[in-house]
Design an enzyme around this catalytic site. Sequence first.
Site, PDB file in Angstrom:
ATOM      1  N   GLN A  89       0.423  -1.503  -0.109  1.00 57.77           N
ATOM      2  CA  GLN A  89      -0.082  -0.469   0.335  1.00 57.77           C
ATOM      3  C   GLN A  89       1.049   0.992  -0.194  1.00 57.77           C
ATOM      4  O   GLN A  89       0.247   2.256   0.015  1.00 57.77           O
ATOM      5  CB  GLN A  89      -0.607  -0.025   0.957  1.00 57.77           C
ATOM      6  CG  GLN A  89      -2.109  -0.722   0.716  1.00 57.77           C
ATOM      7  CD  GLN A  89      -3.186  -0.841   1.964  1.00 57.77           C
ATOM      8  OE1 GLN A  89      -2.979   0.104   3.028  1.00 57.77           O
ATOM      9  NE2 GLN A  89      -3.395  -1.950   2.808  1.00 57.77           N
TER      10      GLN A  89
ATOM     11  N   LEU B 239       3.348   4.296   1.503  1.00 56.00           N
ATOM     12  CA  LEU B 239       3.388   4.663   3.219  1.00 56.00           C
ATOM     13  C   LEU B 239       1.940   5.263   3.302  1.00 56.00           C
ATOM     14  O   LEU B 239       2.207   6.440   3.067  1.00 56.00           O
ATOM     15  CB  LEU B 239       3.954   5.710   3.394  1.00 56.00           C
ATOM     16  CG  LEU B 239       5.852   5.480   4.079  1.00 56.00           C
ATOM     17  CD1 LEU B 239       6.628   6.149   4.479  1.00 56.00           C
ATOM     18  CD2 LEU B 239       5.543   3.983   5.007  1.00 56.00           C
ATOM     19  N   HIS B 240       1.053   4.863   3.162  1.00 64.14           N
ATOM     20  CA  HIS B 240      -0.549   5.423   3.225  1.00 64.14           C
ATOM     21  C   HIS B 240      -0.793   4.835   4.815  1.00 64.14           C
ATOM     22  O   HIS B 240      -0.864   4.108   5.076  1.00 64.14           O
ATOM     23  CB  HIS B 240      -1.498   5.425   2.311  1.00 64.14           C
ATOM     24  CG  HIS B 240      -0.837   5.231   0.797  1.00 64.14           C
ATOM     25  ND1 HIS B 240      -1.393   4.680  -0.292  1.00 64.14           N
ATOM     26  CD2 HIS B 240       0.332   5.683   0.210  1.00 64.14           C
ATOM     27  CE1 HIS B 240      -0.312   5.289  -1.246  1.00 64.14           C
ATOM     28  NE2 HIS B 240       0.587   5.936  -0.766  1.00 64.14           N
ATOM     29  N   ALA B 241      -2.361   6.026   4.768  1.00 65.38           N
ATOM     30  CA  ALA B 241      -3.175   5.307   6.289  1.00 65.38           C
ATOM     31  C   ALA B 241      -2.888   4.734   7.058  1.00 65.38           C
ATOM     32  O   ALA B 241      -2.010   5.715   7.810  1.00 65.38           O
ATOM     33  CB  ALA B 241      -4.294   4.348   4.957  1.00 65.38           C
TER      34      ALA B 241
ATOM     35  N   PRO C 216      -0.498   2.156   7.996  1.00 66.15           N
ATOM     36  CA  PRO C 216       1.118   2.464   7.573  1.00 66.15           C
ATOM     37  C   PRO C 216       1.908   4.134   8.078  1.00 66.15           C
ATOM     38  O   PRO C 216       2.547   3.852   8.487  1.00 66.15           O
ATOM     39  CB  PRO C 216       1.920   2.316   6.809  1.00 66.15           C
ATOM     40  CG  PRO C 216       0.769   1.236   5.426  1.00 66.15           C
ATOM     41  CD  PRO C 216      -0.541   2.023   5.895  1.00 66.15           C
TER      42      PRO C 216
END
Lengths: 598, 89
Positions: B13, B15-17, B19
């Site tokens: 994913q 480095l989003h949401a 993480p």
Amino acid sequence: MKTQINKVLEGIPASPGIAIGTAFLFGREDFVIYRRRISEKAVPNEIARFEEALIRTRQELKELQASLSNKGAASSKIFDAHLLLLEDRMLIEDVIKELKEKKFCVEYIFSQVIKKYIDAFSQMGDSYIRERTADVSDVGKRVLKHLLGQRRNQISLEEPSIIVAHDLSPSDTATMSRTNLLGFITDIGGKTSHTAIIAKSLEIPAVVGLQIATRVIKNGDLLIVDGNEGKVILNPDTKTLRHYQREKDISIVEARQLEDMLRDLPAETMDGRRVTVAANIEFPSEVDSVIKHGAEGIGLFRTEFLYMGREDLPSEEEQFEVYKKVAEKVAPNPLIIRTLDIGGDKFLSQIDTPEEMHSFLGWRAIRFCLARPDIFKVQLRAILRASVFGNIKLMFPMISCIDELRDAKKILSDVKRELSRKKIGFNKEIEIGAMIEVPSAAITSDLLAREVDFFSIGTNDLVQYTLAVDRANEKVAYLYRPTHIGILRLIRMTIENAHKNNIWVGMCGEMASELPLVILLLGLGLDEFSAPPISVQKIKYIIRNISYEEAQRVAEEAFNKNSADEVEAFLLDKAEALLRRCHGEKVCDFGDLKKYKI
Amino acid sequence: MRLEEKITIKNPQGLHARPAALLAQIANKYDVLVQLKKGKTVVDGKSIMGILMLEATKGSKITLIVEGDSAQEAFAEIKELLENEDPDK
């Protein structure tokens, strides 16, 4: 400008269903922010104002989150992200730095900083981050409101309306009144935007990404929202309207007429077979709607809400008050309380539950309660104590064998003995039921029937377990068919075994509210239909317009079919014929049934 | 102490949401300076906004800089998160 007829706007389907109603434009709340210069001396004061606004916003978000999680809404998680943004170091430091450097009032500085982030995020290639701009902007607006000393107004809708907005944030939807709310349409957003998530959890249609909706739609315009196709029709002509009204299950107007007509009439077939149509509820607040829709009691009162979204366990007293209140409201009609049904997809934060590979096959419902009599007994005591205040029955979920049923009954009699010893009143004749939702329970229903006063068939789980299909898994969801011959046989077997042992059978799964299936279930001899309050009149309507004899013939013929498709086609045909007979025209095309075909 | 290393993001994913939020939370636990660098952009690793600004997708190379007394521990924990391949972590 001349009113355009039948203008079609194309967007992205975000939540299925059809809604017809008037447009309610949800204005973007633009703030008037002045670029006010401040002196060097005023800087600390502006920083203090900023900090106070942050604290207040934090408090507000916490409250909002708590109120949502009490309602059992999964969307309360969204606020975790908002709280994180609110406490973000970079954001706070940016504001303070700019404030010191530029010396403008904090409202202006803050709005500029927020704008900088929104601009940056909205240019990113990743759609997930792009959609987070709504979060940033939402948090920003809240802080600004506090800085400007404004309070957010709650929207209430005077008539059945479709909310038209540029975009909807979690806090917009959380504070929105649900009464008269028919659907959402927005200019921006995608399939994963908050509007989509919330519309789905409210089970109302939504179309997003329409781009120009707020520009071309005016307050009061008649709209058709087609959440299946992702279309919105502005000011439809009569022909289009009629088409969509047909497409819709039953139009709002017809539902209202049905409501008035059927509320006080019994669910009795033309040849005099009387059955019960009750409602399923999750929260005590739904009782009013149960009564409004003319349900004859509550066939399923889920009790998980008492336990979810909190740190401690609900006390006996707290539970007692809830059960008593609901029982009194529906009395003399019955209130059937299902004991705690957690596990599967609902977990308690208070209790460490091991992570399970197959949570639906794991430690849930009665299995959990039998392992934790300390928790189970508190609930049973509360139910028993409340039983003197109305017509309370109780049922155990997920029974898979006779031993579980006996163990649960044993704990119940222990609790009864305790209460008697303490001279605390309860209904000694309280009816006990078993939920039939595990295939083995249906297959051994002849044995289980001797142990209880009634059965309640929970079709959602029964279908999933029997067909080995996880409905949430989109790759296999097409196999989820309540009309599978195997399911029909289990249901017939359960009803027959119950009747042989002189006990009654209800159904509280979704199947009981599918109109064509009502005919079949009626014909099989089902005694009680329990459905969402909103479906109650429709079920009554079908039952009152058919004879038991005809329903039995239909059921018999359905059992001669070979596949779910054949059964559905046959039942749809019968249901349509019935409605045509009553109305002289086709009024409904049973969207409900079609959804199983994906 | 100052530690610096170039790390490739392995989380599917990026480095989003989650993480990003996790990274900020970890960084905030320690009394250290955390910086993330991608190209010319340098951001504060304790800020979720900053981390999102990096737009670090799977496969992108970022430099992790940790400075302070407990740099060693903080560095190890953050590095583990960045190199995690499990999308649910």
